[in-house]
Design a protein around this motif. Sequence first.
Motif, PDB file in Angstrom:
ATOM      1  N   SER A 298       0.296   5.735   0.116  1.00  6.54           N
ATOM      2  CA  SER A 298      -0.622   6.870   0.197  1.00  6.54           C
ATOM      3  C   SER A 298       0.163   8.166   0.151  1.00  6.54           C
ATOM      4  O   SER A 298       1.337   8.225   0.559  1.00  6.54           O
ATOM      5  CB  SER A 298      -1.461   6.812   1.476  1.00  6.54           C
TER       6      SER A 298
ATOM      7  N   SER B 260      -5.657  13.884  -1.554  1.00  7.46           N
ATOM      8  CA  SER B 260      -5.023  12.685  -0.990  1.00  7.46           C
ATOM      9  C   SER B 260      -5.392  11.488  -1.838  1.00  7.46           C
ATOM     10  O   SER B 260      -6.461  11.447  -2.469  1.00  7.46           O
ATOM     11  CB  SER B 260      -5.467  12.462   0.469  1.00  7.46           C
TER      12      SER B 260
ATOM     13  N   GLU C 259      -4.688   6.960  -2.196  1.00  5.91           N
ATOM     14  CA  GLU C 259      -4.178   5.725  -1.601  1.00  5.91           C
ATOM     15  C   GLU C 259      -4.370   4.593  -2.588  1.00  5.91           C
ATOM     16  O   GLU C 259      -5.436   4.469  -3.211  1.00  5.91           O
ATOM     17  CB  GLU C 259      -4.921   5.423  -0.301  1.00  5.91           C
TER      18      GLU C 259
ATOM     19  N   SER D  43       0.840  -1.195   0.000  1.00  5.28           N
ATOM     20  CA  SER D  43       0.000   0.000   0.000  1.00  5.28           C
ATOM     21  C   SER D  43       0.878   1.250   0.000  1.00  5.28           C
ATOM     22  O   SER D  43       2.000   1.248   0.541  1.00  5.28           O
ATOM     23  CB  SER D  43      -0.931   0.025   1.215  1.00  5.28           C
TER      24      SER D  43
END
Length: 885
Positions: free
Chosen positions: A748, A764, A766, A746
Amino acid sequence: MRTKCLLLIFPFLSIAMQALAQQSVTVNGWVKDSTGKPVVAASVTIVNTSGTGIQFTKTDVTGAFTCTLPVPGDQFSLKVTALGYRPFIRAITNAPSPFLVTLTTLPTPLAAVTVKSKTIQTSGDTLKYRVDAFKDKNDRVIADLIARLPGIEVDDKGTISYNGKKISNVYIDGENLLNGRYSIATNNVPVDAVEQVQVIERDQPVKVLNGYIPADNVSLNLRLSDRARATTINTGQAGLGNQVYLAEVSNLVLHQRIKSINYLKSNNVGHNLQREQADLGVSAGNGSMPPPQPHNYLSMTGDNLPAVDEKYYLRNTDHAASANALFSLAKDRVLRLNVSALELKRRFDVSQSVQYFLPQGDTIRYHDAQFNTDRHRELQIQAQLEKNHQNAFVKSSTKLAIPHSSELGDAWQNGSYMQQRLPVRQLSLGNETNIVKALGRGHVLQYNSVIQYDDVRESLHILPGLHAELLNDSLPYKQLSQSVATNQFFLHQSAAFKIKSGSLVLSFAAGGNYERNHLRSGLQSIDSAGRSVAAGSRFTNNFTFENLGLYGNTSMTWMMPKGSLIAEIRPSVHFIVYGLQSKQENFALNPSFQFRKQTGKYGDLQIRYAGQTQFGHINDVYPGSILVNYRQLNANAAPVPQTGIHSVTGRFAYRKPIRMLFWQLALTSEFTRQNYLQAFTIDSGVTRITAMNYDNRQSKYTLSGNYSKYIFPLSLQMSAAGRASVQSGNMWYNGEISPSQTRQYSFSIAVQKRLPFGAKLSASGEAGKYIHRLRPLKGRTLPNTTETVKVKTEWQQQLAKGLIVTPVWQFNSYKPSGIPVIHQHFVDFMARYALPKGKSTFELQGVNLIGQEKYRQVIVTANQSSILEMPLRGRTLIVKYILGF
């Protein structure tokens, strides 16, 4: 047994009370600058003839300080330091009078001090963010600002982390009003009431343990403005919209001697009031032993919930009340009272399509849908008396919790209809007592006690009767009732003695835990005439579990100028008795090693190894089957679970506050060995889970890091985080054991940019990839892959003085293997107008403006794929009026 265990308390208390009776000499006074203004948070240290610090404290808001000489008559000096002032040193006589310390400013201020004063300031292990430098026009409470501070992250639950490390507490002017339930403070203290948000990077809340235990906890302190300390703060808001409402009123008293936060709140707009009262803090780790939490056996709804903000799907009617008060008494004594009450009503409509891919190549599918209403009431009362002095610490905290809940709903499984009802009643009462006393110079005695009692009553009623072939000799019946009752008693007693000689600290401890848990359960079938018949002995439990654990602890701590080295061994022996004849004796060594070193001026390196053995509880060994929910039966056919864990962690953290640069990198490896494995037997109607005796070995490797930087020339704040992990283990399905592996990746990133003409852009994103792979001993390899993407953008625009509008767009995407891609879009809007005079604000808020009706999410494991569907709240518009008075 209880009487014998309680008798163990009195010798420890006797020793501790005798220690508290020893004499000491108090040194107090005031610190001011050359103009007579108090110097707040100045460092006050008592040093010996070699310059080594013996006692340490800081001045309060009036410049006053109090500390204690451990050995009267020795040669000591008082040293006072503060940023921007010359140090002050003076000898202490045997009969000291109050000191009147006047600090003079340094003749030539450093350029770095000027930079720090604009945004961030450092003082020792404390990092200070100036609120005015980071405050935004839309900020209402201090939580709004904290989430944007460089180096600080806040997750969806409100948990706060600093440079990748979770915080322990949020203090208010240095006072611990709420312990780990710090969301009550961050969500209710107005941003205008706070002057500084301070990060205490090495917080040791017990003053007498300073110099004995290397502080490794991170806490926040909200330093209040002078105006907030002198007045009572009252706020309220009310809102109405299309079949929605919101009402809140709060009262804050933040004076030096009395601090309190009190509120009443009610809403049906999807704001979860239970989350605000959750305990989010990390234990300070000063020797106390948290009791095991009672286990709830029965359920109606699944644990899977949408991975989006609750305001989009939570159909609620929440009422909450909270009263929290802290009274500063004489001689460093503090009395704290916390009372909270919740009344919640939630409606959950969920459907799931589930596929199990079995090692033999078979696929089992089922579909279920549930329409449930959950009502929950809870009362919590906690009282704590504390004395936190330089040579003595005493804390006694008593807590009572009475949660009651009732779930009622309809369900369909593969087209078959049923009704469910699940009432749960619970009582929890406990006390935790900690006493620490300095015995002369370089010696500390510590005593810890925890007593906890829990009683839980659950009953699940299902109409019509299910699984007749398993439960009622294939004969139809009207209703099925599963009842479970548990009583749990836990006692912990321990004492420790610490010796400090120069840079070396030796600690010796001994203690014990006693746990007793009694489980009663039964399954009843009810026919059409109303007759109740037990389903059989294999569905009955009348079972007692006892675990007596005795342990010792020996540790050596070497204090280095910029770090520490800790070696510890914690041998323990457990005597476990359960059922009629089953007994186990287990010995564990539990070693640990920790090294911490400050590298250069801004870096911090930590290496830790820990080996520990954990033992199961009654929910891991009961023999009779329990109908956990309408499609799951649980039982056990293994000894008491024993889990050996060996973990190694390396972490490097870097922070340069003047440049607003923060980053950290951590690598963790964990190896686990268990003596059991849960065996699943699945068909389209029921899942049976049995804990089986098996040598189960697992491993996990995790690499994580985060980065935060404010770029001054661009007025741009950015942050990024990444994580990669590989986990290997075993799965037992339908009689076959197969190795499994899960890989997760992952990343972000988030940016905030101030633009011309009163605008600000926040964005933002992710992305994640999850690969689950099952490797059966025979048959095919079964990989399951899911890719996720989440994006959120927010534009804030000031249209006129006092008028701000903020549109928000969110996007979620799920791309699972073998299933079409799922996309979700959400658009929100907020307009806020602050009246030119007074403390009034009008706000228009719109949620889910494009009217997204249904949420879909894919949940994947090594051998399972499920699609979760839940209806969303409709398009919502609400007008709010916010008032300070």
